[in-house]
Design an enzyme around this catalytic site. Sequence first.
Site, mmCIF file in Angstrom:
data_model
loop_
_atom_site.group_PDB
_atom_site.id
_atom_site.type_symbol
_atom_site.label_atom_id
_atom_site.label_comp_id
_atom_site.label_asym_id
_atom_site.label_seq_id
_atom_site.Cartn_x
_atom_site.Cartn_y
_atom_site.Cartn_z
ATOM 1 N N HIS A 184 12.082 19.149 0.829
ATOM 2 C CA HIS A 184 11.882 20.205 1.823
ATOM 3 C C HIS A 184 12.794 19.953 3.010
ATOM 4 O O HIS A 184 12.674 18.933 3.689
ATOM 5 C CB HIS A 184 10.418 20.251 2.263
ATOM 6 C CG HIS A 184 9.479 20.488 1.119
ATOM 7 N ND1 HIS A 184 9.353 21.717 0.514
ATOM 8 C CD2 HIS A 184 8.697 19.646 0.429
ATOM 9 C CE1 HIS A 184 8.506 21.630 -0.485
ATOM 10 N NE2 HIS A 184 8.089 20.380 -0.577
ATOM 11 N N GLU A 232 0.842 -1.202 0.000
ATOM 12 C CA GLU A 232 0.000 0.000 0.000
ATOM 13 C C GLU A 232 0.880 1.257 0.000
ATOM 14 O O GLU A 232 1.866 1.321 0.719
ATOM 15 C CB GLU A 232 -0.913 -0.039 1.238
ATOM 16 C CG GLU A 232 -1.881 1.108 1.316
ATOM 17 C CD GLU A 232 -2.654 1.321 0.023
ATOM 18 O OE1 GLU A 232 -3.336 0.402 -0.432
ATOM 19 O OE2 GLU A 232 -2.552 2.426 -0.549
ATOM 20 N N PHE A 233 0.473 2.242 -0.790
ATOM 21 C CA PHE A 233 1.285 3.461 -0.930
ATOM 22 C C PHE A 233 0.573 4.708 -0.416
ATOM 23 O O PHE A 233 1.045 5.817 -0.633
ATOM 24 C CB PHE A 233 1.687 3.661 -2.392
ATOM 25 C CG PHE A 233 2.551 2.543 -2.920
ATOM 26 C CD1 PHE A 233 3.928 2.562 -2.738
ATOM 27 C CD2 PHE A 233 1.983 1.454 -3.564
ATOM 28 C CE1 PHE A 233 4.724 1.521 -3.201
ATOM 29 C CE2 PHE A 233 2.768 0.410 -4.031
ATOM 30 C CZ PHE A 233 4.150 0.439 -3.850
ATOM 31 N N LYS A 248 7.872 -1.669 -2.632
ATOM 32 C CA LYS A 248 7.401 -0.821 -1.525
ATOM 33 C C LYS A 248 8.591 -0.220 -0.747
ATOM 34 O O LYS A 248 8.656 0.979 -0.494
ATOM 35 C CB LYS A 248 6.505 -1.653 -0.593
ATOM 36 C CG LYS A 248 6.097 -0.958 0.681
ATOM 37 C CD LYS A 248 5.225 0.251 0.423
ATOM 38 C CE LYS A 248 5.034 1.060 1.687
ATOM 39 N NZ LYS A 248 4.307 2.292 1.469
ATOM 40 N N CYS A 262 6.280 5.111 8.817
ATOM 41 C CA CYS A 262 6.824 4.302 7.721
ATOM 42 C C CYS A 262 8.309 4.535 7.439
ATOM 43 O O CYS A 262 9.095 3.594 7.522
ATOM 44 C CB CYS A 262 6.009 4.546 6.455
ATOM 45 S SG CYS A 262 4.338 3.883 6.583
ATOM 46 N N LYS A 319 3.525 14.931 10.566
ATOM 47 C CA LYS A 319 3.293 15.799 9.410
ATOM 48 C C LYS A 319 1.879 16.351 9.519
ATOM 49 O O LYS A 319 1.099 15.867 10.359
ATOM 50 C CB LYS A 319 3.502 15.037 8.110
ATOM 51 C CG LYS A 319 2.474 13.956 7.827
ATOM 52 C CD LYS A 319 2.692 13.410 6.433
ATOM 53 C CE LYS A 319 1.625 12.416 6.064
ATOM 54 N NZ LYS A 319 1.751 11.902 4.730
ATOM 55 N N LYS A 373 11.089 3.188 10.062
ATOM 56 C CA LYS A 373 11.168 1.720 10.224
ATOM 57 C C LYS A 373 11.429 1.036 8.882
ATOM 58 O O LYS A 373 12.131 0.021 8.836
ATOM 59 C CB LYS A 373 9.895 1.177 10.886
ATOM 60 C CG LYS A 373 8.694 0.997 9.966
ATOM 61 C CD LYS A 373 7.575 0.240 10.642
ATOM 62 C CE LYS A 373 6.328 0.188 9.775
ATOM 63 N NZ LYS A 373 6.443 -0.609 8.566
#
Length: 453
Positions: free
Chosen positions: A254, A151-152, A207, A263, A323, A266
């Site tokens: 940035h 999954e993205f 991934k 994500c 974020k 890890k």
Amino acid sequence: MHIAIVGTGYVGLVSGACFADFGFQVTCVDVDAERIRALERGDVPFYEPGLPELVARNTSAGRLGFTTNLPSAVRDATVVFLAVGTPEGPDGDADISQLAAAAVDVAHCLDGYRVIATKSTVPVGTGAWLDGHIRAHVRQPADFDVVSNPEFLREGSAVHDFLRPDRVVIGANTDRARETMREVYRPLYLIETPIVLTNLETAELIKYASNAYLAVKVSFINEMANLCDRAGADVHVVAKAMGLDKRIGPKFLHAGPGFGGSCFPKDTRALAASGRRAGTPQRLVESAIEINDRQRDMAYAKIVEALGGAKGRRVAILGLAFKPNTSDVREAPAIELCRRLVDAGAHVSAYDPVASDEAALALGGHAGGVTFQTDAQAALKDAECAVIVTEWNEFRSLDLAEARDLMARPVLVDLRNLHDPGQAVESGFEYYCTGRQSLAGSRIEPKRATPTG
Ligand code: NAD
């Protein structure tokens, strides 16, 4: 078609709600009974824009249900998605124990053919291992295929990302599994989403390669920012000009306090561990991790320098989530900064639009040293230094004159470069940023206000 999703975290719940929106009958399973009860009441357990509406719409249409009873969900399902956590384990490797446990539960209730698709991020080779693991635990002859479907989605825009992905990756070893997965993603085929069909190992690695590449990009621009600070250059302009080159692109350039979240940290460490295990060290990724750790240290050092020492100082931390647009604080730079400031004897007043509860939990014993405020103004009041850690939009539009008047000393550490250095200095701030010191300092130096208090 019926779909079962095991794990109702960010990935499982968003996938389940979106598959239901495609028109499938979806049951989401979790071992966390409290979470399932909350979902049955219509409460989404974390902040994700658009998700509560999607869950409500599909629940009331009868296409989306929640349960702790895994066999009842697997019974009718053609595809069982595994979307459980794969946190960091010893040596940086991914801990796949949640996946292994969920797979045993699924194996126990297999009867007819199922596709068992892993959405969790797992090290290369896990799919092949999972196949044997499930075979070893079935209770009756069972036909199934293991598929890798990484999954993205990004937290904060997860629903949009799931419904309009850049690509879907499917790793499968049989035509039957590929056909079943094609059916699941048919609505995305119709809008011409690129679908990458490959084998299990390649899908698993895509991934990690994607996340690690983005992490490398972040560490690259952070190193560039540090050089800009020394060389009198502006990283903002460097990044912008680099990004205009279509071969490079503007995203993930940035400069800031280093990447965090559930994500990148890890996944980079897990990829590095996979590389070491395979005898092919991933040196670029290992450097990106090291640079990121150093960037965290530099962010802390910048705050202490701005304060002139931490002990007894009052610091306002603006932003706790890793974020904007999420309440996720896993490996968030702000959490580490709060911990270090509290340990050093500073008084921390913190504000985040949605992540205060999660931050208090993550801070554990350190939470007692932090006062959580309900708006930025309350956090800024009487502070000797304000630190922007998360790039929430409301911090971009912070009224600098008002902030200055609220604070005991007008010192701003803008770790995300949200403000124009010239304007910050003209508003009376002693202004620190990342990779733009030339603008905050020497060029506009004559206009810098003398700190008071
Ligand atoms: P999460 O920690 O938010 O949720 C995991 C859920 O699985 C929890 O609710 C937990 O109770 C449940 N669970 C654990 N063991 C279970 C079991 N045996 N049976 C049923 N439920 C069980 O995790 P997440 O952030 O959704 O991430 C899930 C996976 O997807 C991870 O591998 C992660 O790396 C990957 N991923 C995450 C994101 C993201 O932005 N969060 C994006 C892409 C991929």
